[in-house]
Design a protein around this motif. Structure first.
Motif, mmCIF file in Angstrom:
data_model
loop_
_atom_site.group_PDB
_atom_site.id
_atom_site.type_symbol
_atom_site.label_atom_id
_atom_site.label_comp_id
_atom_site.label_asym_id
_atom_site.label_seq_id
_atom_site.Cartn_x
_atom_site.Cartn_y
_atom_site.Cartn_z
ATOM 1 N N GLU A 1 -16.469 12.096 48.237
ATOM 2 C CA GLU A 1 -15.864 12.253 49.629
ATOM 3 C C GLU A 1 -15.669 13.557 49.883
ATOM 4 N N MET A 2 -14.644 14.174 48.989
ATOM 5 C CA MET A 2 -14.266 15.623 49.382
ATOM 6 C C MET A 2 -15.263 16.667 49.286
ATOM 7 N N PHE A 3 -16.091 16.283 48.311
ATOM 8 C CA PHE A 3 -17.427 17.231 48.097
ATOM 9 C C PHE A 3 -18.234 17.334 49.579
ATOM 10 N N LEU A 4 -18.405 16.371 49.973
ATOM 11 C CA LEU A 4 -19.229 16.013 51.133
ATOM 12 C C LEU A 4 -18.591 16.738 52.587
ATOM 13 N N LYS A 5 -17.242 16.252 52.520
ATOM 14 C CA LYS A 5 -16.621 16.685 53.670
ATOM 15 C C LYS A 5 -16.262 18.222 53.752
ATOM 16 N N LYS B 1 -19.297 23.775 57.421
ATOM 17 C CA LYS B 1 -20.140 24.647 57.616
ATOM 18 C C LYS B 1 -21.526 24.207 57.847
ATOM 19 N N ARG B 2 -21.821 23.244 57.242
ATOM 20 C CA ARG B 2 -23.308 22.739 57.161
ATOM 21 C C ARG B 2 -23.383 21.373 57.868
ATOM 22 N N LYS B 3 -24.483 21.099 58.546
ATOM 23 C CA LYS B 3 -25.286 19.829 59.402
ATOM 24 C C LYS B 3 -26.145 19.019 58.583
ATOM 25 N N PHE B 4 -25.586 17.841 58.077
ATOM 26 C CA PHE B 4 -26.603 17.030 57.362
ATOM 27 C C PHE B 4 -26.258 15.624 57.468
ATOM 28 N N SER B 5 -27.186 14.881 56.939
ATOM 29 C CA SER B 5 -26.944 13.277 57.210
ATOM 30 C C SER B 5 -26.744 12.552 55.558
ATOM 31 N N ILE B 6 -25.828 11.414 55.753
ATOM 32 C CA ILE B 6 -25.595 11.008 54.542
ATOM 33 C C ILE B 6 -26.271 9.392 54.719
ATOM 34 N N VAL B 7 -26.896 8.820 53.825
ATOM 35 C CA VAL B 7 -27.160 7.717 53.629
ATOM 36 C C VAL B 7 -26.304 6.885 52.274
ATOM 37 N N GLU C 1 -16.668 1.378 53.103
ATOM 38 C CA GLU C 1 -15.290 2.031 53.161
ATOM 39 C C GLU C 1 -15.703 3.729 53.139
ATOM 40 N N MET C 2 -16.548 4.059 52.259
ATOM 41 C CA MET C 2 -17.032 5.313 52.215
ATOM 42 C C MET C 2 -17.739 5.658 53.666
ATOM 43 N N ALA C 3 -18.640 5.079 54.147
ATOM 44 C CA ALA C 3 -19.284 5.441 55.335
ATOM 45 C C ALA C 3 -18.123 5.632 56.577
ATOM 46 N N LEU C 4 -17.289 4.761 56.395
ATOM 47 C CA LEU C 4 -16.336 5.043 57.671
ATOM 48 C C LEU C 4 -15.462 6.203 57.524
ATOM 49 N N SER C 5 -15.177 6.675 56.240
ATOM 50 C CA SER C 5 -14.536 7.970 56.032
ATOM 51 C C SER C 5 -15.228 8.967 56.306
ATOM 52 N N LEU C 6 -16.539 8.992 56.263
ATOM 53 C CA LEU C 6 -17.506 10.297 56.414
ATOM 54 C C LEU C 6 -17.567 10.392 57.694
ATOM 55 N N SER C 7 -17.850 9.049 58.512
ATOM 56 C CA SER C 7 -17.989 9.237 59.731
ATOM 57 C C SER C 7 -17.128 9.778 60.471
ATOM 58 N N GLN C 8 -15.697 9.256 60.116
ATOM 59 C CA GLN C 8 -14.598 9.849 60.902
ATOM 60 C C GLN C 8 -14.323 11.317 60.731
ATOM 61 N N ALA C 9 -15.114 11.877 59.666
ATOM 62 C CA ALA C 9 -15.042 13.383 59.573
ATOM 63 C C ALA C 9 -16.244 14.054 60.405
ATOM 64 N N ILE D 1 -19.663 13.397 60.169
ATOM 65 C CA ILE D 1 -20.800 13.449 59.576
ATOM 66 C C ILE D 1 -21.719 12.379 59.943
ATOM 67 N N ASP D 2 -22.921 12.692 60.045
ATOM 68 C CA ASP D 2 -23.921 11.539 60.353
ATOM 69 C C ASP D 2 -24.201 10.909 59.227
ATOM 70 N N THR D 3 -23.725 9.350 59.299
ATOM 71 C CA THR D 3 -23.589 8.545 58.194
ATOM 72 C C THR D 3 -24.426 7.339 58.566
ATOM 73 N N THR D 4 -25.352 6.760 57.494
ATOM 74 C CA THR D 4 -25.886 5.497 57.858
ATOM 75 C C THR D 4 -25.462 4.616 56.583
ATOM 76 N N VAL D 5 -25.170 3.188 56.971
ATOM 77 C CA VAL D 5 -25.263 2.179 55.793
ATOM 78 C C VAL D 5 -26.365 1.522 55.632
ATOM 79 N N ILE D 6 -26.886 1.416 54.372
ATOM 80 C CA ILE D 6 -28.090 0.533 54.008
ATOM 81 C C ILE D 6 -27.652 -0.541 52.871
ATOM 82 N N SER D 7 -28.518 -1.568 52.959
ATOM 83 C CA SER D 7 -28.281 -2.660 51.875
ATOM 84 C C SER D 7 -28.899 -2.115 50.773
ATOM 85 N N ASP D 8 -28.476 -2.749 49.648
ATOM 86 C CA ASP D 8 -28.912 -2.132 48.358
ATOM 87 C C ASP D 8 -30.357 -2.577 48.158
ATOM 88 N N SER D 9 -30.937 -3.561 48.798
ATOM 89 C CA SER D 9 -32.295 -4.001 48.666
ATOM 90 C C SER D 9 -33.213 -2.666 49.401
#
Length: 381
Positions: free
Chosen positions: A205-209, A214-220, A232-240, A242-250
């Motif tokens: 989380e701190m690594f990505l934030k 300085k960089r623009k990227f997307s997180i899945v 929880e991880m996606a919510l924290s990253l989106s609040q920072a 960061i463009d974040t998408t949650v996917i199901s494990d399948s």
């Protein structure tokens, strides 16, 4: 001032909190263990190195038995034992150097004295001291002093301040661990990348934030059912921001073809480079291997364990199956056996790079880090 009774109370308190899972997480248990061992070295009375080593091993054994699957506890105990041995070896080396210098000065003085005399006395034996046999009354030197460092019999001088100072450096390393790893983010994350992660890891989380500043990227983010830590991880990253998408494990395998790299955390790193990580990590790493997507693991050195996975299941935890199948489905529950493992074992072949607080290392380099941080004698506590 803390006394022996207070120290025993602190040891029992940490043992009970570990057993009751009141202290959870590799970083938290590592810091608690390091602080307690610093207190042990400060308060305990000892005049021989082997006494201190046995004392630390006894305390460490209690902590490890309280929560065997928290490998970070044993790692910190081994780091402290290696630290004590290094201080001992340094003391021995300095003492031998001083004794050798003194002997050489005595020889030089004798030689000058002989040259100044007109009538020279008959040749005499050199006055170099035989240190191994010299053990006169009141001497701190004995034959046991020159035994192998493994015996750890005597420590010249008072090594407590040095050991406590080294322990404080270890504690500072733990406290600054997240910052040291996050500072390397700009070297590994580039603009317009699509990065996948799994579960929730404070290190990742701190690594990505840090990179997002300085960089623009997307997180899945894979949701990691049934705990759904990915939410929880996606919510924290989106609040920072960061463009974040949650996917199901399948959907992990289907999405992996679009991912540039996988960045994830881990609970522990074993001696062969394998990971003990949150359930679902094995699936992500296998899909990344199929698509030739690099897998980067962010972890502190305190998670590196000298243990080998001879039995992978011995490092796993089986938690309550209620999140998988609740008691509302009573008829079906009586007919099936449900296992809900909390961790996955990821083989080292599926990992491309480890990013630690000392820099990036490939899995093949871990054996050297183990040799630098642990002593072979302390593998079994």
């Amino acid at each position: 001032m803390t006394g022996p009774r207070d120290l025993n109370a602190q040891i029992e308190s940490l043992v009970n909190r570990l057993r009751r899972r009141q202290v959870v997480g590799s970083w938290s248990v590592s810091l608690e263990t390091a602080l307690l061992l610093r207190q042990v070295v400060s308060v305990a009375r000892w005049n021989q190195v082997n006494v201190l080593i046995n004392l630390v091993k006894d305390v460490g054994g209690k902590l490890v038995m309280a929560q065997p699957r928290e490998l970070a506890v044993g790692n910190i105990v081994r780091r402290v034992l290696r630290l004590i041995r290094d201080v001992y070896n340094s003391e021995v080396s300095n003492s031998n150097t001083n004794l050798t210098s003194t002997s050489e000065e005595v020889e030089d003085d004798d030689k000058d004295y002989e040259d100044d005399n007109v009538i020279k006395s008959p040749p005499q034996k050199s006055k170099t001291y035989d240190l191994q046999s010299y053990s006169g009354p009141g001497s701190i030197i004995s034959s046991s002093f020159f035994s192998s460092s493994a015996s750890m019999i005597n420590l010249l001088g008072d090594g407590s301040p040095t050991i406590i100072s080294e322990l404080q450096e270890l504690i500072n390393e733990l406290e600054n661990m997240y910052v040291n790893i996050a500072d390397q983010a700009m070297e590994h994350i580039h603009s317009n990348e699509i990065i996948m992660t799994v579960g929730k890891s404070r290190t990742v989380e701190m690594f990505l934030k840090t990179a997002a500043k300085k960089r623009k990227f997307s997180i899945v983010v894979a949701e990691t059912s049934p705990k759904y830590l990915g939410h929880e991880m996606a919510l924290s990253l989106s609040q920072a921001g960061i463009d974040t998408t949650v996917i199901s494990d399948s959907a992990i395998f289907a999405v992996m073809s679009r991912v540039n790299k996988v960045i994830m955390g881990t609970h522990a790193v074993l001696a062969n480079g394998g990971l003990i990580s949150v359930s679902g990590t094995q699936m992500v790493a296998t899909a990344a291997k199929h698509h030739s997507t690099p897998v980067v693991v962010c972890t502190g050195l305190y998670k590196l364990s000298p243990l080998y996975p001879y039995d992978e299941d011995s490092f796993n935890d089986l938690v309550a199956p209620d999140p998988v199948m609740s008691f509302d489905e009573g008829e079906l529950i009586d007919k099936v056996t449900i296992l809900n493992p909390y961790y996955d074992y990821v083989s080292p072949e599926l990992v491309s790079l480890f990013i630690t607080n000392t820099g990036g290392h490939p899995p093949s380099y871990l054996y050297r880090l183990i040799n630098e941080n642990y002593d072979p004698e302390d593998t079994v506590i």
